[in-house]
Design a protein around this motif. Structure first.
Motif, PDB file in Angstrom:
ATOM      1  N   ALA A   1       0.830  -1.204   0.000  1.00 32.51           N
ATOM      2  CA  ALA A   1       0.000   0.000   0.000  1.00 32.51           C
ATOM      3  C   ALA A   1       0.863   1.253   0.000  1.00 32.51           C
ATOM      4  O   ALA A   1       0.556   2.230  -0.698  1.00 32.51           O
ATOM      5  CB  ALA A   1      -0.925  -0.015   1.212  1.00 32.51           C
ATOM      6  N   ASP A   2       1.965   1.235   0.777  1.00 31.75           N
ATOM      7  CA  ASP A   2       2.859   2.385   0.801  1.00 31.75           C
ATOM      8  C   ASP A   2       3.499   2.630  -0.561  1.00 31.75           C
ATOM      9  O   ASP A   2       3.797   3.771  -0.927  1.00 31.75           O
ATOM     10  CB  ASP A   2       3.951   2.174   1.851  1.00 31.75           C
ATOM     11  CG  ASP A   2       3.395   2.187   3.264  1.00 31.75           C
ATOM     12  OD1 ASP A   2       2.286   2.724   3.457  1.00 31.75           O
ATOM     13  OD2 ASP A   2       4.059   1.642   4.176  1.00 31.75           O
ATOM     14  N   LYS A   3       3.725   1.553  -1.305  1.00 30.53           N
ATOM     15  CA  LYS A   3       4.327   1.667  -2.644  1.00 30.53           C
ATOM     16  C   LYS A   3       3.260   1.851  -3.732  1.00 30.53           C
ATOM     17  O   LYS A   3       3.588   1.782  -4.922  1.00 30.53           O
ATOM     18  CB  LYS A   3       5.149   0.424  -2.948  1.00 30.53           C
ATOM     19  CG  LYS A   3       6.307   0.175  -1.985  1.00 30.53           C
ATOM     20  CD  LYS A   3       7.357   1.249  -2.078  1.00 30.53           C
ATOM     21  CE  LYS A   3       8.541   0.933  -1.167  1.00 30.53           C
ATOM     22  NZ  LYS A   3       9.597   1.966  -1.240  1.00 30.53           N
ATOM     23  N   ASN A   4       2.026   2.045  -3.316  1.00 30.87           N
ATOM     24  CA  ASN A   4       0.915   2.263  -4.243  1.00 30.87           C
ATOM     25  C   ASN A   4       0.636   1.040  -5.126  1.00 30.87           C
ATOM     26  O   ASN A   4       0.128   1.168  -6.248  1.00 30.87           O
ATOM     27  CB  ASN A   4       1.191   3.480  -5.134  1.00 30.87           C
ATOM     28  CG  ASN A   4      -0.091   4.052  -5.724  1.00 30.87           C
ATOM     29  OD1 ASN A   4      -1.143   4.004  -5.101  1.00 30.87           O
ATOM     30  ND2 ASN A   4       0.009   4.592  -6.933  1.00 30.87           N
ATOM     31  N   GLN A   5       0.958  -0.152  -4.615  1.00 34.46           N
ATOM     32  CA  GLN A   5       0.738  -1.371  -5.391  1.00 34.46           C
ATOM     33  C   GLN A   5      -0.671  -1.932  -5.223  1.00 34.46           C
ATOM     34  O   GLN A   5      -1.039  -2.872  -5.930  1.00 34.46           O
ATOM     35  CB  GLN A   5       1.768  -2.430  -4.984  1.00 34.46           C
ATOM     36  CG  GLN A   5       3.185  -2.108  -5.392  1.00 34.46           C
ATOM     37  CD  GLN A   5       3.330  -1.999  -6.901  1.00 34.46           C
ATOM     38  OE1 GLN A   5       2.744  -2.768  -7.652  1.00 34.46           O
ATOM     39  NE2 GLN A   5       4.110  -1.029  -7.354  1.00 34.46           N
ATOM     40  N   LEU A   6      -1.443  -1.385  -4.292  1.00 33.30           N
ATOM     41  CA  LEU A   6      -2.817  -1.840  -4.104  1.00 33.30           C
ATOM     42  C   LEU A   6      -3.827  -0.900  -4.739  1.00 33.30           C
ATOM     43  O   LEU A   6      -5.033  -1.071  -4.559  1.00 33.30           O
ATOM     44  CB  LEU A   6      -3.128  -1.995  -2.607  1.00 33.30           C
ATOM     45  CG  LEU A   6      -2.284  -3.031  -1.856  1.00 33.30           C
ATOM     46  CD1 LEU A   6      -2.708  -3.095  -0.402  1.00 33.30           C
ATOM     47  CD2 LEU A   6      -2.391  -4.405  -2.507  1.00 33.30           C
ATOM     48  N   ALA A   7      -3.339   0.079  -5.463  1.00 30.05           N
ATOM     49  CA  ALA A   7      -4.236   1.040  -6.117  1.00 30.05           C
ATOM     50  C   ALA A   7      -5.130   0.324  -7.125  1.00 30.05           C
ATOM     51  O   ALA A   7      -4.711  -0.623  -7.798  1.00 30.05           O
ATOM     52  CB  ALA A   7      -3.420   2.124  -6.811  1.00 30.05           C
ATOM     53  N   ALA A   8      -6.353   0.773  -7.226  1.00 32.79           N
ATOM     54  CA  ALA A   8      -7.341   0.099  -8.068  1.00 32.79           C
ATOM     55  C   ALA A   8      -6.921   0.060  -9.527  1.00 32.79           C
ATOM     56  O   ALA A   8      -7.189  -0.915 -10.238  1.00 32.79           O
ATOM     57  CB  ALA A   8      -8.693   0.791  -7.929  1.00 32.79           C
ATOM     58  N   GLU A   9      -6.245   1.125 -10.002  1.00 32.77           N
ATOM     59  CA  GLU A   9      -5.895   1.166 -11.420  1.00 32.77           C
ATOM     60  C   GLU A   9      -4.883   0.088 -11.813  1.00 32.77           C
ATOM     61  O   GLU A   9      -4.754  -0.253 -12.997  1.00 32.77           O
ATOM     62  CB  GLU A   9      -5.342   2.549 -11.792  1.00 32.77           C
ATOM     63  CG  GLU A   9      -4.056   2.945 -11.079  1.00 32.77           C
ATOM     64  CD  GLU A   9      -4.337   3.707  -9.797  1.00 32.77           C
ATOM     65  OE1 GLU A   9      -3.392   4.326  -9.273  1.00 32.77           O
ATOM     66  OE2 GLU A   9      -5.509   3.686  -9.339  1.00 32.77           O
ATOM     67  N   LYS A  10      -4.160  -0.439 -10.834  1.00 31.46           N
ATOM     68  CA  LYS A  10      -3.181  -1.494 -11.148  1.00 31.46           C
ATOM     69  C   LYS A  10      -3.844  -2.869 -11.271  1.00 31.46           C
ATOM     70  O   LYS A  10      -3.301  -3.776 -11.906  1.00 31.46           O
ATOM     71  CB  LYS A  10      -2.082  -1.533 -10.086  1.00 31.46           C
ATOM     72  CG  LYS A  10      -1.225  -0.267 -10.052  1.00 31.46           C
ATOM     73  CD  LYS A  10      -0.096  -0.412  -9.075  1.00 31.46           C
ATOM     74  CE  LYS A  10       0.767   0.860  -9.042  1.00 31.46           C
ATOM     75  NZ  LYS A  10       1.411   1.138 -10.334  1.00 31.46           N
ATOM     76  N   TRP A  11      -4.983  -3.051 -10.636  1.00 29.64           N
ATOM     77  CA  TRP A  11      -5.662  -4.344 -10.646  1.00 29.64           C
ATOM     78  C   TRP A  11      -6.900  -4.355 -11.538  1.00 29.64           C
ATOM     79  O   TRP A  11      -7.323  -5.418 -11.992  1.00 29.64           O
ATOM     80  CB  TRP A  11      -6.081  -4.715  -9.219  1.00 29.64           C
ATOM     81  CG  TRP A  11      -4.928  -4.858  -8.289  1.00 29.64           C
ATOM     82  CD1 TRP A  11      -4.284  -3.854  -7.605  1.00 29.64           C
ATOM     83  CD2 TRP A  11      -4.246  -6.067  -7.942  1.00 29.64           C
ATOM     84  NE1 TRP A  11      -3.256  -4.361  -6.845  1.00 29.64           N
ATOM     85  CE2 TRP A  11      -3.215  -5.723  -7.025  1.00 29.64           C
ATOM     86  CE3 TRP A  11      -4.422  -7.403  -8.279  1.00 29.64           C
ATOM     87  CZ2 TRP A  11      -2.361  -6.662  -6.482  1.00 29.64           C
ATOM     88  CZ3 TRP A  11      -3.569  -8.345  -7.741  1.00 29.64           C
ATOM     89  CH2 TRP A  11      -2.543  -7.987  -6.854  1.00 29.64           C
ATOM     90  N   SER A  12      -7.464  -3.190 -11.796  1.00 31.08           N
ATOM     91  CA  SER A  12      -8.717  -3.123 -12.551  1.00 31.08           C
ATOM     92  C   SER A  12      -8.619  -3.669 -13.974  1.00 31.08           C
ATOM     93  O   SER A  12      -9.623  -4.212 -14.484  1.00 31.08           O
ATOM     94  CB  SER A  12      -9.235  -1.678 -12.583  1.00 31.08           C
ATOM     95  OG  SER A  12      -8.287  -0.816 -13.169  1.00 31.08           O
ATOM     96  N   PRO A  13      -7.470  -3.553 -14.681  1.00 29.62           N
ATOM     97  CA  PRO A  13      -7.441  -4.114 -16.042  1.00 29.62           C
ATOM     98  C   PRO A  13      -7.787  -5.597 -16.103  1.00 29.62           C
ATOM     99  O   PRO A  13      -8.364  -6.060 -17.099  1.00 29.62           O
ATOM    100  CB  PRO A  13      -5.993  -3.859 -16.493  1.00 29.62           C
ATOM    101  CG  PRO A  13      -5.564  -2.673 -15.709  1.00 29.62           C
ATOM    102  CD  PRO A  13      -6.226  -2.826 -14.378  1.00 29.62           C
TER     103      PRO A  13
END
Length: 301
Positions: free
Chosen positions: A42-54
């Motif tokens: 989460a701190d590295k922004n790896q749980l952001a929705a745009e990374k998983w939504s595709p």
């Protein structure tokens, strides 16, 4: 029913209490580790929705990258399995031959290819295809991957087959000889059918290894398998390498789970058939062994 056996003692109250404590401690440690990993992501922004939504919203991720890559993985694994299984069985039987001119060379081949890393054989096979064949550059990685997998895994399967046959009681062979079966008939009608169920767990483990080892071609040789999509998907959908690797790992898990589930079902069927028929020689086997033109005590290769 007794609570103990030769290999196992039923746990007492203190042992059960310790097991509960160990389980709770493990679950707590596991939960803390998972929480820490998710916090770092989460701190590295790896749980952001745009990374998983595709993977949920864009079907092209699947139709253009993941499913074609999975298809190439299945193709390479299937080709390697179809070739390595019969070849490994022949090598395993060859190692059991009474003739030294068969047993010794086969043993040397098995030990040689079993000792070399499968990745090295893939690279070497790729170089050979470049220098001494007309295989197109598009197919060359597939050929190299399948060749390396076949050479290595057929050698391992040969040892599995040899060990499975040697675990059978000596009386099986003696009984076959007593009714006039040749060695080839004994192997084909008596020993191999009984050894299959004993060998199946080890064979399934080796088939799973084959599926996973196809990833070496995607990582090193440019084979467009499932793992190779770890580069193409982030290149087209942003820096979502972690999400891509997680999805790819889940696909490998599903594929191998399907393989082991099928093998478990097959093993139950084989064991059920064995219990229903009995591991004995039938009259048909004896008639065939003693048929005209079949020497009573001839020895096979």
């Amino acid at each position: 029913m007794s609570a103990t056996s030769v290999l196992y003692d039923a746990p007492g109250k203190r042992a059960k209490r310790r097991n509960v404590i160990y389980t709770v401690v493990f679950l707590v440690v596991f939960a803390l580790a998972a929480w820490w990993i998710l916090s770092v992501m989460a701190d590295k922004n790896q749980l952001a929705a745009e990374k998983w939504s595709p993977f949920v919203k864009d079907s092209k991720v699947w139709t253009t990258y993941l499913l074609p890559g999975l298809g190439e993985t299945i193709k390479a694994a299937a080709l390697a399995i179809v070739i390595a299984l019969p070849l490994g069985a022949l090598l395993g039987i060859g190692r059991l031959s009474d003739h030294a001119w068969v047993r010794v060379p086969v043993g040397a081949v098995v030990e040689f290819f079993r000792s070399i890393p499968v990745l090295m054989m893939m690279i070497f096979a790729g170089a050979l295809y470049v220098q001494f064949s007309n295989v197109s550059s598009d197919l060359r990685p597939l050929y190299a991957v399948v060749t390396g997998l076949v050479l290595y895994n057929s050698s391992v399967i040969a040892e599995v087959v040899r060990a499975g046959i040697l675990t059978l009681p000596r009386g099986q062979t003696d009984a076959a000889k007593a009714i006039g079966m040749r060695k080839g008939q004994t192997m084909g009608y008596v020993l191999l059918p009984q050894a299959v169920t004993a060998m199946l767990p080890a064979l399934v483990s080796q088939l799973v290894v084959i599926v996973k080892d196809t990833a070496l071609g995607g990582a090193i040789l440019g084979f467009t398998d499932l793992l190779s999509q770890k580069d193409t998907i982030p290149a087209n959908y942003g820096a979502n390498t972690i999400a891509t690797l997680v999805v790819i790992a889940l696909l490998y898990i599903v594929l191998n789970f399907a393989l082991t589930t099928f093998a478990g079902w097959l093993e139950k069927r084989l064991r059920g058939a064995k219990r229903s028929t009995g591991a004995v020689l039938g009259a048909d086997d004896a008639d065939q062994a003693n048929a005209p033109g079949a020497p009573a005590n001839a020895s096979g290769a």
